[in-house]
Design an enzyme around this catalytic site. Structure first.
Site, PDB file in Angstrom:
ATOM      1  N   TYR A 148      -2.211   0.706  10.258  1.00 35.00           N
ATOM      2  CA  TYR A 148      -2.308  -0.098   9.143  1.00 35.00           C
ATOM      3  C   TYR A 148      -0.972  -0.023   8.298  1.00 35.00           C
ATOM      4  O   TYR A 148      -0.575  -1.013   7.786  1.00 35.00           O
ATOM      5  CB  TYR A 148      -3.464   0.463   8.078  1.00 35.00           C
ATOM      6  N   SER A 183       0.585  -1.077  -0.045  1.00 33.59           N
ATOM      7  CA  SER A 183      -0.262  -0.003   0.016  1.00 33.59           C
ATOM      8  C   SER A 183       0.872   1.101   0.010  1.00 33.59           C
ATOM      9  O   SER A 183       2.000   1.280   0.589  1.00 33.59           O
ATOM     10  CB  SER A 183      -0.795   0.131   1.286  1.00 33.59           C
TER      11      SER A 183
HETATM   12  N1  LIG Z   1      -8.586  -0.891  -1.765  1.00 30.96           N
HETATM   13  C1  LIG Z   1      -7.558  -0.001  -1.798  1.00 30.96           C
HETATM   14  O1  LIG Z   1      -7.535   1.444  -2.165  1.00 30.96           O
HETATM   15  C2  LIG Z   1      -6.231  -0.469  -1.321  1.00 30.96           C
HETATM   16  C3  LIG Z   1      -5.046   0.292  -1.274  1.00 30.96           C
HETATM   17  C4  LIG Z   1      -3.694  -0.131  -1.065  1.00 30.96           C
HETATM   18  C5  LIG Z   1      -3.511  -1.610  -0.492  1.00 30.96           C
HETATM   19  N2  LIG Z   1      -4.675  -2.098  -0.637  1.00 30.96           N
HETATM   20  C6  LIG Z   1      -4.448  -3.672  -0.337  1.00 30.96           C
HETATM   21  O2  LIG Z   1      -5.185  -4.368  -1.422  1.00 30.96           O
HETATM   22  C7  LIG Z   1      -5.605  -5.640  -0.536  1.00 30.96           C
HETATM   23  C8  LIG Z   1      -7.006  -5.875  -0.892  1.00 30.96           C
HETATM   24  O3  LIG Z   1      -7.628  -4.876  -0.128  1.00 30.96           O
HETATM   25  P1  LIG Z   1      -9.358  -4.553  -0.457  1.00 30.96           P
HETATM   26  O4  LIG Z   1      -9.515  -3.078  -0.454  1.00 30.96           O
HETATM   27  O5  LIG Z   1      -9.817  -5.279  -1.763  1.00 30.96           O
HETATM   28  O6  LIG Z   1      -9.720  -4.964   0.995  1.00 30.96           O
HETATM   29  P2  LIG Z   1     -10.899  -6.102   1.176  1.00 30.96           P
HETATM   30  O7  LIG Z   1     -11.299  -5.910   2.589  1.00 30.96           O
HETATM   31  O8  LIG Z   1     -12.082  -5.924   0.275  1.00 30.96           O
HETATM   32  O9  LIG Z   1     -10.295  -7.385   0.767  1.00 30.96           O
HETATM   33  C9  LIG Z   1      -9.247  -8.046   1.895  1.00 30.96           C
HETATM   34  C10 LIG Z   1      -9.891  -9.465   1.912  1.00 30.96           C
HETATM   35  O10 LIG Z   1      -9.010 -10.151   3.000  1.00 30.96           O
HETATM   36  C11 LIG Z   1      -9.953 -11.043   3.810  1.00 30.96           C
HETATM   37  N3  LIG Z   1      -9.326 -11.346   5.141  1.00 30.96           N
HETATM   38  C12 LIG Z   1      -9.338 -10.487   5.912  1.00 30.96           C
HETATM   39  N4  LIG Z   1      -8.707 -10.793   7.010  1.00 30.96           N
HETATM   40  C13 LIG Z   1      -8.425 -12.224   6.595  1.00 30.96           C
HETATM   41  C14 LIG Z   1      -7.653 -13.226   7.175  1.00 30.96           C
HETATM   42  N5  LIG Z   1      -7.152 -13.312   8.516  1.00 30.96           N
HETATM   43  N6  LIG Z   1      -7.589 -14.433   6.491  1.00 30.96           N
HETATM   44  C15 LIG Z   1      -7.915 -14.447   5.181  1.00 30.96           C
HETATM   45  N7  LIG Z   1      -8.585 -13.663   4.519  1.00 30.96           N
HETATM   46  C16 LIG Z   1      -8.872 -12.371   5.393  1.00 30.96           C
HETATM   47  C17 LIG Z   1     -11.178 -10.432   3.961  1.00 30.96           C
HETATM   48  O11 LIG Z   1     -12.237 -11.175   3.972  1.00 30.96           O
HETATM   49  C18 LIG Z   1     -11.413  -9.616   2.487  1.00 30.96           C
HETATM   50  O12 LIG Z   1     -12.330 -10.389   1.539  1.00 30.96           O
HETATM   51  C19 LIG Z   1      -5.201  -5.541   0.792  1.00 30.96           C
HETATM   52  O13 LIG Z   1      -3.873  -6.169   0.959  1.00 30.96           O
HETATM   53  C20 LIG Z   1      -5.100  -4.021   1.062  1.00 30.96           C
HETATM   54  O14 LIG Z   1      -4.266  -3.790   2.221  1.00 30.96           O
HETATM   55  C21 LIG Z   1      -6.056  -1.842  -1.176  1.00 30.96           C
END
Ligand SMILES: NC(=O)c1ccc[n+]([C@@H]2O[C@H](COP(=O)([O-])OP(=O)(O)OC[C@H]3O[C@@H](n4cnc5c(N)ncnc54)[C@H](O)[C@@H]3O)[C@@H](O)[C@H]2O)c1
Length: 297
Positions: free
Chosen positions: A135, A111
């Site tokens: 985070y 991120s």
């Molecule tokens: N959305 C953004 O803008 C953004 C920006 C930077 C980084 N990210 C990273 O991208 C990835 C996806 O993020 P997102 O925004 O789609 O979030 P999201 O919460 O939709 O996706 C994360 C998924 O991980 C699952 N999860 C959570 N804890 C878990 C565990 N202990 N074991 C197994 N599964 C678990 C959740 O149920 C969820 O489906 C993450 O790693 C996040 O840090 C997202």
């Protein structure tokens, strides 16, 4: 990613998720529903904090696209323990299990939050990492574990530093979803702060392409961003225009832990992975509007 790899019958896709209730798990189930009919799709409900379980299922796996996380800067300010356990320890569990299972590469979702305190913009990968939220710290730790596991144990890894991702199936607690939803219902749109914070927004399909390219090459950290940044005020105005809405913008106190500005220098990803984002914010917002309308979200 799932959608992409399912098109290739040679690929077997395992979706691993614990359906955490940070936001409504029914949204997650609806997102993967269309995949259930593919013969090469398997869903495993499990938790990356459960290392024995990971060990049990880590068989015949070539590539891991590690997206699982306790996402959300704001929630991490209220509860710093869970993001650490899921994002740092959970990633360590995954690496530790994968290194003994002949996994070819882990593509780790990192991120822009790892940068935190801004020294200059746009952020390049050499910018100091001084996160301003629990985070951000947890994602930085995950990156370090990925790098060290390649250096120490030869398990190939790469970390992609996503800059605010949006598009179909996006997280419903993020501004673009909330603003679009409100705009389509002509409800007021609330900005936390005065709207001058700015973000680099990255369209989902561009993120998928970066992951596919990083599967084939690259090591270390890469910025994956749209390559432009706009203020939250401009975003709200664009969304009101795209939705042809009568929504008014209101303002509330800024939230602790949120970065002031994010903007990605994406030259490294272009040079080493051959990746460039294709979708502009205007195109992406149009597509997202249609998605929300189609699913009546
Ligand atoms: N959305 C953004 O803008 C953004 C920006 C930077 C980084 N990210 C990273 O991208 C990835 C996806 O993020 P997102 O925004 O789609 O979030 P999201 O919460 O939709 O996706 C994360 C998924 O991980 C699952 N999860 C959570 N804890 C878990 C565990 N202990 N074991 C197994 N599964 C678990 C959740 O149920 C969820 O489906 C993450 O790693 C996040 O840090 C997202």
């Amino acid at each position: 990613m799932t959608e992409h790899f399912l098109q290739d019958p040679e690929c077997k896709v395992i979706c691993f998720d614990n359906f955490d209730d940070y936001y409504n798990p029914l949204v997650k189930k609806r997102n993967i529903e269309p995949f259930a009919s593919y013969p090469n799709f398997t869903l495993i409900k499990g938790d990356i904090r459960d290392r024995p379980f990971l060990k049990k299922i880590m068989i015949d796996i070539d590539y891991i696209f590690h997206e699982a996380a306790q996402a959300g800067v704001r929630i991490s300010v209220d509860d710093p323990i869970k993001p650490h356990e899921v994002n740092a320890t959970g990633t360590l569990n995954l690496l530790e299990t994968a290194k003994d299972a002949d996994v070819k590469k882990i593509i780790n979702a990192s991120s822009s939050s790892v940068y935190g305190k801004m020294k200059y913009l746009p952020f390049d990968e050499a910018h100091p990492t001084e996160p301003v939220s629990p985070y951000g710290i947890s994602k930085l730790m995950a990156e370090h574990y990925c790098r060290v596991f390649q250096e120490l144990y030869d398990l190939k890894t790469v970390s992609l530093r996503y800059f605010t991702v949006y598009g179909p199936r996006m997280r419903p607690d993020l501004a673009i979803h909330i603003f679009m939803h409100r705009a389509l219902h002509n409800e007021p749109i609330t900005i936390f702060g005065d709207g001058t914070k700015s973000r680099d927004f990255t369209y989902m399909q561009d993120i998928v392409e970066a992951n596919i390219m990083a599967m084939k090459k690259g090591f270390g950290e890469y910025n994956i961003g749209g390559g432009y940044n706009i203020t939250v005020q401009q975003l709200a105005e664009k969304i009101i225009a795209v939705a042809r809405s009568t929504s008014k913008i209101t303002y509330e106190k800024a939230v602790k832990g949120d970065a002031e500005h994010t903007s990605a220098n994406i030259k490294k990803a272009e040079k080493e992975l051959g990746w460039i984002p294709k979708i502009t914010i205007d195109e992406g917002l149009e597509i997202y509007k249609k998605w929300i309308q189609q699913y009546q979200l």
